[in-house]
Each structure stands twice: as structure tokens, then as C-alpha cells.
Design an enzyme around this catalytic site. Structure first.
Site, mmCIF file in Angstrom:
data_model
loop_
_atom_site.group_PDB
_atom_site.id
_atom_site.type_symbol
_atom_site.label_atom_id
_atom_site.label_comp_id
_atom_site.label_asym_id
_atom_site.label_seq_id
_atom_site.Cartn_x
_atom_site.Cartn_y
_atom_site.Cartn_z
ATOM 1 N N ASP A 154 -25.496 -12.577 -40.987
ATOM 2 C CA ASP A 154 -25.715 -12.249 -42.391
ATOM 3 C C ASP A 154 -25.719 -13.573 -43.176
ATOM 4 O O ASP A 154 -25.380 -14.635 -42.653
ATOM 5 C CB ASP A 154 -24.656 -11.260 -42.905
ATOM 6 C CG ASP A 154 -25.170 -10.469 -44.109
ATOM 7 O OD1 ASP A 154 -26.155 -10.903 -44.731
ATOM 8 O OD2 ASP A 154 -24.580 -9.422 -44.445
HETATM 9 C C1 BGC Z 1 -26.562 -8.707 -47.194
HETATM 10 C C2 BGC Z 1 -27.470 -8.191 -46.122
HETATM 11 C C3 BGC Z 1 -28.901 -8.575 -46.413
HETATM 12 C C4 BGC Z 1 -28.976 -10.084 -46.570
HETATM 13 C C5 BGC Z 1 -30.382 -10.587 -46.841
HETATM 14 C C6 BGC Z 1 -26.782 -10.192 -47.461
HETATM 15 O O1 BGC Z 1 -26.064 -10.628 -48.578
HETATM 16 O O2 BGC Z 1 -25.226 -8.483 -46.800
HETATM 17 O O3 BGC Z 1 -27.355 -6.792 -46.019
HETATM 18 O O4 BGC Z 1 -29.731 -8.132 -45.383
HETATM 19 O O5 BGC Z 1 -28.144 -10.465 -47.649
HETATM 20 O O6 BGC Z 1 -30.854 -10.197 -48.055
#
Ligand code: BGC
Length: 770
Positions: free
Chosen positions: A295
Site C-alpha cells: 500500500d
Molecule cells: C489506500 C489503498 C489505495 C492506495 C492507492 C492507499 O492510501 O489504502 O486502498 O489502493 O492508496 O490509491
């Protein structure tokens, strides 16, 4: 070429779902939710493997480390693309995607295409109801449509990966991200996750309208302490396996080829440094041969706070001393692609020289990424199927918009309807009142993809279309602030209430559109209360005092605590955040064109102090009993239960679920048993009912949940029509994981409950033989 084969029966079952039943008695032999869970993974294709190996053999160490890098658009430089950058996230402009891809393919040494990723969570441009709403539909077809159209629109601009489905089971409604998955039950989440993966990827995600799916966030991100996003999770092994991993397993079995690891620590081990989850379970036991991306900055968050500067924004879990240690921990634990932070890329060569990571592991990570790029067909077709100028024409097409409207109305849950207030008569004069009544922005909910406020049909416009001459008053304004401490609720003044009351008095019936704004749920939007924000409860009472028939339509990204609302609003329709077709879908249900059939995918508490409260809890030694004292209860809450239970939802007609039958009274540990129920529409309108099957193991080596959903089927029945729904139960249903993470099937009695909510008490039992 390696392909996904969606078994014909599954495809047919998914496509047939939701269609109206023919009159008479119809028998369904295998319920659709069981079929949605059938595995579709296929073994790896040898020709892809040899192409991957040939390419890998030509790559320098620097090119391999670049391949592991995944950057958001704002960090991408053309130079890095020329150096062989692996993937880019969150760019949606088709011209920019095409140009970046051109540089990768034409100007990097090996011409390896990049993978473009985006969070298409409930629609790209045609925004569907939030996933919690889709959960309430108890209908895999709704989840399927959402991602089928979402994939088509995403692929049209050149995207080839989506960070979906989000499959985090959650018992924590304070957590804003409860909006993003299907609620508190692992089975419902698993069935919908499988349907979503099949919709995103199709049989073969190299197709021009398909993407590779990335279920997230591995794992147990849905239980942050206190509901604060990103917070610690402390979790027994059995719960992790029984409640939180099953939707991931279902998504992988359905063919999902990438996975995102989570921010949170489980028992002190952060998701993106968790070897047990990523390597032992996912890549080992589940034989996942795709890649895991971290993430956003989750790799750098493994670090300790810099001692002299703890507020530098670099504070992390403290399981790695510094950047190089974090990179080594992430890679060695199983991260294959690093999002936003750049530690593996920056320190990879140094770590290799110091023997803290191996070339074998780097090659494995790169091989996994290249494998997915080959399967995605990027080497043959690196570009979007449309020229950038044509991509816009693929958005909001009539079939997608119609599916979004259908999904939204199928997601709505009629919580109460005293005196059959609903449906309203559209020929009467309708007032539409409330801060969400003439509102486009909030209807999209959190994670609105590339959705635009102006695409939304408001509740007022939807109602006015079906009941011309409708009137409107706002009542008060809610807060859309992104800054958590600045007036987070809004509706703090009753200055607009008098006008709202006057508008109600001049009408025959009132639709009261209240709830949360879209900023109140989603990532980093946790709340400490579950009340209707601001003074909205007062507004309900003011409208109630007019004596006009009214229905409260609630918009929210979580279950709200409705203790102080149920007594004041005769009819309550939970509409979640319905998406671009909010208005038409609300009108369809309010005026009875669509008979509501959604069911709660989460318990609705009386008040926040009951949280966590969920139907699938274990028994205690002293189960709650309001008549005596020394047992497990809150003395100041009138009930042992939530206000509305999981699986609850009313209709404008009535149903009877009866005649629970088992095909046998005993079963071997490896055998299966059939359970059937009869569903009859006993009212005078056609409508939908969800037959629900739960089990309970009354005596086991570890205390078992009082109920576990193991089957459901949403059926449409005409008045007087009856249908028999049959579910098959096998070891995957009556077994469970123990505290060593081992799946066990224990001999003894299993109780089966069936009905139309988790409260059902129609019961039969069978025995699992030794
Ligand atoms: C979130 C994810 C997301 C990623 C990309 C993160 O802050 O937890 O769910 O896919 O950002 O946007």
C-alpha cells in the site's frame, strides 16, 4: 495463452440472477452464491514463463529494481520511465497514459510496457453504490455489474490494473473504510469478492475491456482499534483465518492475480512486512503466482521514527531501523512492488552487496510482475483500445447507467415502514427536504473514481421526474470539509428548519434526505460517534410534528446508530451512497416501481457504545439476558441485540420462509448435505426475499460463533408464488480454523438455521460422523 475460465454454469448463474421468476413452484438446486465461489484459477502457461525468463535474463540489476517500483503520477519523471519504471498509479488522463507508455515502450532499453493502476472501487465514471451498499443487495450480479462496467471504462483510458475488490471484513463502523467492502460477514464478502474479480478480469484480462484485479488489504485492516484508520489490530489466529482471510482466498480462487498488503500491524507485524501472510499463506498455501504491491508508502512506514525528529512524517511501526532495513524486510517478507516510497529501488544494490536480500528473491519479484504484464497482453497491446479523444465516448453509456440505477435500488434496505407509509403515491404532492436532497457531490460516496458531481441525478430530480411539481427545502448544510478538526459535521444551525417545515406542510408527503457527507467515510475518515451528524435528528422531529406522512432516506458510508431516530421516523430507507443514479433509484423505491429487497450487511447498533456488535460473535459463559444481572450486557441499553440485525430488511410485500429440510441426519467429514427452504410471497405485490442459511456448531474445541452465514439466495416472487432454495453444506462450511491456523472438522452436532435474517430461529440439526 494463460486464461481464466469462468465455468459456464457460474457465468449463467451470475447472469441469470435477479431475473423475475416464472409463476409457480421453482426449485433451485445450487444456490448462486455457492457457484460464485467455485475456483477458476488455472495453472501457469509455459509460453508465458519462457518469455518472462528470456526477458529477465536480459535485465540489469537497475532495471529489475525499477520494475519493482510503482509510482503515483505526480512522482513520475520521463527519465525514470526510460530507466524502466514498472508501474504507475492514479493517472486517468488517456493522453498522459498513452504518452508515458510510448516512452516506456519506445525509449526504454528493453521496451517493457508499464502497468497503469487505479482505484476503481465502485465505478470509474459511472459510479455505482458504495460496496457496503452492494453488500446489502445480497446479489452477486450487482457486484458483478459494478466491476464489469468499471473495468470497461477504466480500460478505455489505458488502465490495466485496479486496486479492487476491497474485501476487508469489518466489525468496526467507526472506521470510515467499512464503506468499501461488504460488511461484517466473511461469507457474504467472499461471494461478492469472487463475483467482482470475475467481472474485473473476465476469462482473460488481456481483453480490451478487462483489467487485473487486486484484492486488498492483506489483512485484517478492518479491525483497527478504536476504529481509527491505520491503527493496530490484535487478532487471534482463529479469527484471522475464520473471519478475515476467507474473502481473500475466494478472490484468489476466482483468479485475482495481484494483491495489496495492508498498512496495519497484526499482533505487532505490519501487513507489508508480514512473511506469514504474503509468503507462507498467499504464495505458498494458496499457490498465488501473481505479485503483491505494497500500500501507499507502507514499506517506508515499517521504519522507526528518526530519533531527533519524531514529527518529520517519517514515523512508522518501528520494525525496521532505517530505510534499507525496511526495504529488506518488505522484499524478504513478500512485497514484489513498492508503492510511492522508493526504498527497494534506492537501497536494493546496497542490500544485495551486503547479502541482506538475494538475487533469487529480486528475480522472483520481477518475474511475478512480468508474468502479469504478459498475461495482461501488454507486450502485444501496450496502449488503450481507443485513441485518447475517443475514450470519453465510452463513459456513462446507457447500459452502464441502467445497471447503476438497478444496482442502487437493489442495494437499498427498508429498515422500518410503520403503517405502510411507503410506497408513496407519485400523483400526490411530494416535498423533498434535507441537506442531501438536492445534492450531487455526496451521492458518489467515498472513492468516487473518476466520477464527477455533475454526472449525478439528485434525489430531488429523481423524485420530481416521477412526481412532477415536487418542492424542496434544504433544512441545513452538512460539512464537506476534508480537514478532520474543522467543523467535521455541519448542520449546526436550525435557521432553515422553519422553511423546511413550511414546505412539508404545503405537501402531501415528504421524502427526508439525511445522513453523512461523502467526506465522513472512506480512507482516514473515522468517526467517534455514529449519530446523524449535526442537528438532523431535530429536523426529523420538526418534520414529524407536521403530521405529514414522511419517509427518512438515509445516506451513509457506515451503519449509523439510530436509537434516537427509530421512534420519530415511521419509514426508514437506508440508501448508502447510491452513485450517479441516486435520484432515479430512490424514486423507484419510494414510489414502489422497485420493491426494496436489500438486507443489512452490518448490524445497526442502538448507540456507539455497543460497538463492536456483530451477529457472528462467539457465545460467552454468561450470554446476555435482560431479566437478570450477572451476565454480559450493557445496563443502559434496552436490548441484547443491535437495533437492526444483520440480514434484516423489509419489503412492500410479505414473505414466509418455511419448511427447512435436510437431506440426511448425518454426514461424513468429507461428505456433503443439502438443506432446503421454501420461500413464499404471502402478500399482494411482486417482491424480493433473501433466503439465508446459517449454521452453529454448539460443541467444539474452541467456542464457535452463535451463527455463521453459509448460504443465501435473493429470489423474486410474484404474489402467491413459492420457490424452494437448496444449499449444499460440506466440510468448508461445518469445519473451522483452530488457533494454530489449521482447518479442522470435528465430529458432533451442527445446527442449521434458515430464514430471512440472522435472527431466524427455524432450526434443524445434523451430525458430523467420526
Ligand atoms: C489506500 C489503498 C489505495 C492506495 C492507492 C492507499 O492510501 O489504502 O486502498 O489502493 O492508496 O490509491
Amino acid at each position: 495463452m494463460w486464461t481464466f475460465r469462468v465455468r459456464a454454469s457460474v457465468a449463467v448463474a451470475i447472469l441469470a440472477l435477479g431475473s423475475a421468476a416464472a409463476a409457480g413452484v421453482v426449485a433451485t438446486t445450487q444456490s448462486s452464491d455457492e457457484q460464485a465461489l467455485q475456483p477458476t484459477r488455472q495453472p501457469a502457461d509455459r509460453s508465458v514463463e519462457s518469455k518472462v525468463n528470456r526477458l529477465l535474463a536480459q535485465m540489469t540489476l537497475e532495471e529489475k529494481l525499477e520494475q519493482i517500483q510503482l509510482l503515483p503520477d505526480f512522482m513520475v519523471t520521463e527519465e525514470e520511465v526510460r530507466n524502466g519504471l514498472g508501474s504507475v498509479l492514479s493517472v486517468t488522463d488517456p493522453a498522459r497514459i498513452r504518452e508515458l507508455q510510448r516512452i516506456a515502450v519506445e525509449e526504454s532499453r528493453l521496451g517493457i510496457p508499464m502497468l497503469f493502476a487505479f482505484d476503481t472501487i465502485h465505478g470509474f465514471r459511472t459510479i455505482f453504490p458504495i460496496p457496503l451498499g452492494a453488500g446489502a443487495s445480497f446479489d452477486p450480479q450487482v457486484a458483478f455489474d459494478d466491476h464489469n462496467y468499471g473495468a470497461r471504462e477504466s480500460a478505455a483510458v489505458g488502465l490495466k490494473q485496479t486496486y479492487a475488490p476491497m474485501v476487508d471484513v469489518s466489525h468496526e463502523p467507526r472506521w470510515g473504510r467499512i464503506a468499501e467492502a461488504a460488511g461484517e460477514d466473511p461469507y457474504l464478502n467472499a461471494v461478492l469478492a469472487a463475483a467482482r474479480v470475475k467481472a474485473i478480469q473476465g476469462r482473460d484480462y488481456s481483453a480490451r475491456d478487462k483489467l487485473v484485479a487486486s484484492p486488498k488489504h492483506l489483512a485484517a485492516y478492518g479491525e483497527p482499534e478504536s476504529g481509527r484508520d491505520y491503527n493496530t489490530t490484535d487478532m487471534s489466529v482463529q479469527r484471522l483465518h475464520n473471519l478475515y482471510l476467507p474473502p481473500f482466498k475466494a478472490a484468489i480462487d476466482a483468479g485475482a492475480d495481484t494483491v495489496m498488503c495492508s498498512f496495519n500491524a497484526i499482533n505487532g507485524v505490519p501487513g507489508c512486512g508480514n512473511r506469514d501472510l504474503m509468503t507462507r499463506i498467499l504464495k505458498g498455501e494458496w499457490r498465488f503466482d501473481g505479485f503483491v504491491e505494497s500500500d501507499w508508502t507502507a514499506v517506508s512506514e515499517l521504519r522507526a521514527c528518526p530519533p531527533k525528529n519524531p514529527d518529520a512524517g517519517e514515523c512508522g511501526h518501528g520494525v525496521a531501523e532505517d530505510g534499507p532495513a525496511a526495504a529488506a524486510l518488505a522484499l524478504n517478507s513478500g512485497v514484489d512492488s513498492e508503492m510511492t516510497s522508493t526504498l527497494i529501488r534506492d537501497f536494493g544494490a546496497q542490500l544485495l552487496a551486503e547479502d541482506r536480500i538475494s538475487m533469487r528473491r529480486i528475480d522472483d519479484a520481477v518475474r511475478r510482475i512480468l508474468r502479469i504484464k504478459f498475461r495482461a497482453g501488454l507486450f502485444e497491446n501496450p496502449y488503450a483500445p481507443f485513441q485518447p479523444a475517443e475514450a470519453e465516448q465510452q463513459m456513462l453509456l446507457p447500459d452502464a447507467v441502467a445497471a447503476a440505477r438497478n444496482a442502487a435500488s437493489r442495494s437499498m434496505v427498508l429498515l422500518q415502514n410503520e403503517g405502510s407509509v411507503l410506497p408513496f403515491d407519485p400523483s400526490k404532492k411530494t416535498a423533498v427536504i434535507g441537506p442531501l436532497a438536492r445534492n450531487q457531490h455526496d451521492m458518489l460516496g467515498p472513492w468516487w473514481g473518476a466520477g464527477r458531481d455533475e454526472d449525478v441525478v439528485t434525489v430531488f430530480d429523481g423524485i420530481n421526474e416521477q412526481s412532477p411539481g415536487a418542492t424542496y427545502a434544504e433544512g441545513c448544510k452538512l460539512s464537506n470539509t476534508e480537514v478532520p478538526h474543522e467543523d467535521p459535521e455541519g448542520c449546526g444551525s436550525d435557521a432553515g428548519f422553519a422553511e423546511a417545515v413550511a414546505v412539508a406542510q404545503a405537501a402531501d408527503q415528504v421524502v427526508l434526505a439525511l445522513g453523512e457527507t461523502r467526506e465522513m467515510s472512506g480512507e482516514a475518515n473515522s468517526r467517534s460517534t455514529l449519530d446523524l451528524p449535526g442537528r438532523q435528528e431535530e429536523l426529523i422531529r420538526a418534520i414529524g410534528a407536521t403530521g405529514k406522512p414522511f419517509a427518512l432516506v438515509l445516506f451513509s458510508g457506515r451503519p449509523l446508530a439510530l436509537e434516537d431516530v427509530v421512534g420519530d421516523a415511521p419509514a426508514i430507507l437506508e440508501a448508502w451512497f447510491p452513485g450517479v443514479q441516486a435520484g432515479p433509484a430512490v424514486a423507484d423505491v419510494v414510489f414502489g416501481k422497485v420493491n426494496p429487497g436489500g438486507k443489512l450487511p452490518v448490524s445497526i447498533p442502538y448507540r456507539v457504545g455497543q460497538v463492536p456488535i456483530y451477529y457472528n460473535h462467539e457465545q460467552t459463559g454468561r450470554p446476555c439476558n435482560k431479566n437478570v444481572k450477572w451476565n454480559s450486557q450493557h445496563r443502559d441499553i434496552p436490548s441484547c441485540s443491535p437495533l437492526f440485525v444483520f440480514g434484516h430488511g423489509l419489503s412492500y410485500t410479505t414473505f414466509e420462509v418455511s419448511n427447512l429440510q435436510l437431506s440426511s441426519s448425518t454426514v461424513s467429514k468429507k461428505g456433503s448435505i443439502k438443506a432446503s427452504v421454501t420461500v413464499t410471497n404471502t402478500g399482494s405485490r411482486a417482491g424480493d426475499e433473501v433466503a439465508q442459511l446459517y449454521i452453529h456448531d454448539p460443541v467444539a474445541s474452541i467456542s464457535q460463533p452463535v451463527r455463521r452465514l453459509r448460504g443465501f439466495e435473493r429470489v423474486t416472487l410474484n404474489p402467491g408464488e413459492t420457490r424452494t432454495v437448496t444449499f449444499t453444506l460440506d466440510r468448508s462450511d461445518f469445519g473451522f480454523y483452530d488457533n494454530r491456523g489449521k482447518f479442522v472438522v470435528e465430529p458432533g452436532q451442527i445446527d442449521v438455521y434458515a430464514g430471512n435474517s440472522s435472527n431466524s430461529d427455524m432450526k434443524r440439526s445434523f451430525t458430523v460422523r467420526r
